[in-house]
Design a protein around this motif. Structure first.
Motif, PDB file in Angstrom:
ATOM      1  N   GLY A 174      -0.381 -13.309  -5.330  1.00 23.44           N
ATOM      2  CA  GLY A 174       0.088 -12.387  -6.359  1.00 23.44           C
ATOM      3  C   GLY A 174       0.987 -11.329  -5.755  1.00 23.44           C
ATOM      4  N   GLY A 175       1.526 -10.478  -6.612  1.00 23.41           N
ATOM      5  CA  GLY A 175       2.460  -9.442  -6.170  1.00 23.41           C
ATOM      6  C   GLY A 175       1.783  -8.392  -5.304  1.00 23.41           C
ATOM      7  N   ASP A 176       2.615  -7.573  -4.686  1.00 30.64           N
ATOM      8  CA  ASP A 176       2.096  -6.489  -3.849  1.00 30.64           C
ATOM      9  C   ASP A 176       1.317  -5.505  -4.718  1.00 30.64           C
ATOM     10  N   GLY A 177       0.107  -5.182  -4.283  1.00 37.23           N
ATOM     11  CA  GLY A 177      -0.723  -4.231  -5.022  1.00 37.23           C
ATOM     12  C   GLY A 177      -1.525  -4.861  -6.149  1.00 37.23           C
ATOM     13  N   ALA A 178      -1.516  -6.198  -6.262  1.00 38.35           N
ATOM     14  CA  ALA A 178      -2.214  -6.871  -7.373  1.00 38.35           C
ATOM     15  C   ALA A 178      -3.738  -6.789  -7.245  1.00 38.35           C
ATOM     16  N   GLY A 179      -4.227  -6.526  -6.040  1.00 41.00           N
ATOM     17  CA  GLY A 179      -5.678  -6.433  -5.837  1.00 41.00           C
ATOM     18  C   GLY A 179      -6.236  -7.582  -5.003  1.00 41.00           C
ATOM     19  N   LYS A 180      -5.394  -8.250  -4.237  1.00 43.50           N
ATOM     20  CA  LYS A 180      -5.847  -9.399  -3.441  1.00 43.50           C
ATOM     21  C   LYS A 180      -6.892  -8.999  -2.405  1.00 43.50           C
ATOM     22  N   SER A 181      -6.627  -7.911  -1.673  1.00 43.99           N
ATOM     23  CA  SER A 181      -7.580  -7.485  -0.630  1.00 43.99           C
ATOM     24  C   SER A 181      -8.905  -7.084  -1.269  1.00 43.99           C
ATOM     25  N   THR A 182      -8.828  -6.366  -2.375  1.00 36.60           N
ATOM     26  CA  THR A 182     -10.038  -5.905  -3.066  1.00 36.60           C
ATOM     27  C   THR A 182     -10.876  -7.095  -3.516  1.00 36.60           C
ATOM     28  N   GLN A 183     -10.226  -8.047  -4.184  1.00 33.77           N
ATOM     29  CA  GLN A 183     -10.957  -9.220  -4.678  1.00 33.77           C
ATOM     30  C   GLN A 183     -11.424 -10.106  -3.519  1.00 33.77           C
ATOM     31  N   THR A 197      -8.013 -16.556   2.411  1.00 32.68           N
ATOM     32  CA  THR A 197      -6.784 -15.978   2.938  1.00 32.68           C
ATOM     33  C   THR A 197      -6.066 -15.151   1.883  1.00 32.68           C
ATOM     34  N   ASP A 198      -5.677 -13.955   2.302  1.00 34.50           N
ATOM     35  CA  ASP A 198      -4.877 -13.064   1.476  1.00 34.50           C
ATOM     36  C   ASP A 198      -3.424 -13.513   1.673  1.00 34.50           C
ATOM     37  N   ARG A 199      -2.938 -14.337   0.771  1.00 31.10           N
ATOM     38  CA  ARG A 199      -1.612 -14.974   0.769  1.00 31.10           C
ATOM     39  C   ARG A 199      -1.610 -16.255   1.589  1.00 31.10           C
ATOM     40  N   ALA A 220       3.548   1.558  -8.314  1.00 27.60           N
ATOM     41  CA  ALA A 220       2.733   2.766  -8.484  1.00 27.60           C
ATOM     42  C   ALA A 220       1.480   2.691  -7.607  1.00 27.60           C
ATOM     43  N   ARG A 221       0.863   1.511  -7.536  1.00 26.94           N
ATOM     44  CA  ARG A 221      -0.356   1.372  -6.731  1.00 26.94           C
ATOM     45  C   ARG A 221      -0.077   1.476  -5.244  1.00 26.94           C
ATOM     46  N   ARG A 222       1.086   0.982  -4.814  1.00 27.19           N
ATOM     47  CA  ARG A 222       1.400   1.007  -3.384  1.00 27.19           C
ATOM     48  C   ARG A 222       1.703   2.404  -2.896  1.00 27.19           C
ATOM     49  N   SER A 262      -7.214 -11.507 -16.265  1.00 27.71           N
ATOM     50  CA  SER A 262      -7.161 -10.076 -16.005  1.00 27.71           C
ATOM     51  C   SER A 262      -8.593  -9.612 -15.848  1.00 27.71           C
ATOM     52  N   TRP A 263      -8.787  -8.518 -15.187  1.00 31.76           N
ATOM     53  CA  TRP A 263     -10.148  -8.052 -14.984  1.00 31.76           C
ATOM     54  C   TRP A 263     -10.145  -6.537 -15.078  1.00 31.76           C
ATOM     55  N   PRO A 264     -11.221  -5.953 -15.614  1.00 31.51           N
ATOM     56  CA  PRO A 264     -11.272  -4.507 -15.769  1.00 31.51           C
ATOM     57  C   PRO A 264     -11.697  -3.817 -14.474  1.00 31.51           C
ATOM     58  N   GLY A 265     -11.071  -2.737 -14.146  1.00 26.03           N
ATOM     59  CA  GLY A 265     -11.451  -1.936 -12.984  1.00 26.03           C
ATOM     60  C   GLY A 265     -11.447  -2.756 -11.721  1.00 26.03           C
ATOM     61  N   SER A 266     -12.404  -2.504 -10.834  1.00 26.03           N
ATOM     62  CA  SER A 266     -12.419  -3.237  -9.572  1.00 26.03           C
ATOM     63  C   SER A 266     -13.578  -4.223  -9.546  1.00 26.03           C
ATOM     64  N   ARG A 267     -13.998  -4.684 -10.722  1.00 29.21           N
ATOM     65  CA  ARG A 267     -15.025  -5.730 -10.758  1.00 29.21           C
ATOM     66  C   ARG A 267     -14.429  -7.036 -10.261  1.00 29.21           C
TER      67      ARG A 267
HETATM   68  N1  LIG Z   1      -8.597  -3.711 -10.736  1.00 31.35           N
HETATM   69  C1  LIG Z   1      -8.025  -2.637 -10.190  1.00 31.35           C
HETATM   70  N2  LIG Z   1      -7.743  -1.576 -10.957  1.00 31.35           N
HETATM   71  C2  LIG Z   1      -7.146  -0.488 -10.440  1.00 31.35           C
HETATM   72  N3  LIG Z   1      -6.800  -0.343  -9.130  1.00 31.35           N
HETATM   73  C3  LIG Z   1      -7.070  -1.373  -8.322  1.00 31.35           C
HETATM   74  C4  LIG Z   1      -7.678  -2.567  -8.803  1.00 31.35           C
HETATM   75  N4  LIG Z   1      -7.795  -3.426  -7.759  1.00 31.35           N
HETATM   76  C5  LIG Z   1      -7.279  -2.806  -6.684  1.00 31.35           C
HETATM   77  N5  LIG Z   1      -6.854  -1.564  -7.014  1.00 31.35           N
HETATM   78  C6  LIG Z   1      -6.216  -0.575  -6.117  1.00 31.35           C
HETATM   79  O1  LIG Z   1      -4.830  -0.957  -5.982  1.00 31.35           O
HETATM   80  C7  LIG Z   1      -4.409  -0.783  -4.648  1.00 31.35           C
HETATM   81  C8  LIG Z   1      -3.953  -2.126  -4.109  1.00 31.35           C
HETATM   82  O2  LIG Z   1      -5.082  -3.000  -4.044  1.00 31.35           O
HETATM   83  P1  LIG Z   1      -5.183  -4.128  -2.937  1.00 31.35           P
HETATM   84  O3  LIG Z   1      -6.468  -4.836  -3.148  1.00 31.35           O
HETATM   85  O4  LIG Z   1      -4.921  -3.546  -1.573  1.00 31.35           O
HETATM   86  O5  LIG Z   1      -3.951  -5.048  -3.369  1.00 31.35           O
HETATM   87  P2  LIG Z   1      -3.120  -6.149  -2.556  1.00 31.35           P
HETATM   88  O6  LIG Z   1      -4.001  -6.645  -1.447  1.00 31.35           O
HETATM   89  O7  LIG Z   1      -2.844  -7.197  -3.578  1.00 31.35           O
HETATM   90  O8  LIG Z   1      -1.883  -5.472  -2.053  1.00 31.35           O
HETATM   91  C9  LIG Z   1      -5.595  -0.199  -3.886  1.00 31.35           C
HETATM   92  O9  LIG Z   1      -5.438   1.200  -3.838  1.00 31.35           O
HETATM   93  C10 LIG Z   1      -6.798  -0.598  -4.712  1.00 31.35           C
HETATM   94  O10 LIG Z   1      -7.854   0.316  -4.570  1.00 31.35           O
END
Ligand SMILES: Nc1ncnc2c1ncn2[C@@H]1O[C@H](COP(=O)(O)OP(=O)(O)O)[C@@H](O)[C@H]1O
Ligand SMILES: Cc1cn([C@H]2C[C@H](O)[C@@H](COP(=O)(O)OP(=O)(O)O)O2)c(=O)[nH]c1=O
Length: 215
Positions: A23-32, A105-107, A155-157, A206-211
């Motif tokens: 997914g795109g930069d900031g999509a939440g890959k590392s978090t998920q 793997t993240d990407r 905005a997230r980055r 799509s998913w709500p918050g960081s679930r």
């Molecule tokens: N579902 C979400 N809703 C809002 N912010 C999120 C969500 N998932 C991740 N973030 C935030 O967005 C930023 C990028 O997330 P990250 O997981 O690093 O994305 P990526 O690895 O895709 O670049 C981080 O600051 C993270 O805390």
């Protein structure tokens, strides 16, 4: 276009599980990815969490050239991402799958198809076959595409941008459209001949918050 390579002998059906987050930069890959890792560990699985570019020692140097160096010609860029991936698969991913681990793997390959094949002015099929050649046909068991708009991603980055992130929104819009097209083509056209029993599947949710996206 490069001809298909024979499947690697290590890629037997009894190996581990190979998952890719795209997914795109900031999509939440590392978090998920972290949530997925914890989910598998709680169930007693060995998990190797890794990323591209830069998931190996050599890859760390390639990453520096790709993301923090001066201008890189588009074809050189595609080759460097493929070189990083070849070494990553050979030294990190394939050994872990051979042990029976879960690899997250993240990407992976779809990032090259989206960024170099759609973001840059290169042929996406050629970019895909270059990567398939580099990894001797190893495709993930599951690819999860996380969708984000260029504006929200930016905005997230925040203020820090690497060479690819610094590309204009039009570039990231083309990347996004390609990721969505890849996800829509649930079974990738190239996976059936490489490993017919474990095709790449993609999905968007799509998913709500960081679930976790699967929760
Ligand atoms: N579902 C979400 N809703 C809002 N912010 C999120 C969500 N998932 C991740 N973030 C935030 O967005 C930023 C990028 O997330 P990250 O997981 O690093 O994305 P990526 O690895 O895709 O670049 C981080 O600051 C993270 O805390
Ligand atoms: C793996 C890969 C990444 N990229 C780009 C996407 C990102 O903008 C950049 C770095 O990946 P990224 O996942 O953003 O790394 P980090 O979150 O640690 O900064 O590389 C490609 O252009 N092609 C590829 O094949």
């Amino acid at each position: 276009m490069l001809p298909p390579t024979a499947p690697h002998p290590d890629d037997a059906p009894s190996r581990g599980l190979f998952l890719a987050l795209e997914g795109g930069d900031g999509a939440g890959k590392s978090t998920q990815g972290r949530l997925l890792r914890d989910w598998f560990r709680e169930r007693g699985r060995e998990v190797v969490m890794t990323h591209e570019p830069g998931g190996s020692a050599l890859g760390t140097q390639i990453r520096q050239l790709l993301l923090h160096g001066d201008h890189v010609a588009p074809r050189a860029e595609a080759l460097l991402f493929a070189a990083d991936r070849a070494h990553h698969v050979e030294t990190v991913i394939r050994p872990a799958l051979h042990r029976g681990d879960v690899v997250i793997t993240d990407r992976y390959l779809d990032s090259s198809v989206a960024y170099q094949g759609a973001g840059r002015d290169l042929d996406a099929d050629e970019v895909r076959s270059l990567s398939l050649w580099a990894v001797q046909g190893l495709v993930p068991d599951l690819t999860i595409v996380l969708d984000i708009s260029p504006e929200l991603g930016r905005a997230r980055r925040g203020a820090v941008h690497d060479r690819l992130e610094a590309e204009p929104d039009g570039f990231h819009a083309r990347v996004r459209a390609r990721f969505l097209a890849l996800a829509a083509a649930t079974l990738s056209a190239t996976s059936w001949w490489t490993r017919p029993r474990t095709p790449t599947r993609s999905t968007t949710r799509s998913w709500p918050g960081s679930r976790p996206w699967w929760g």
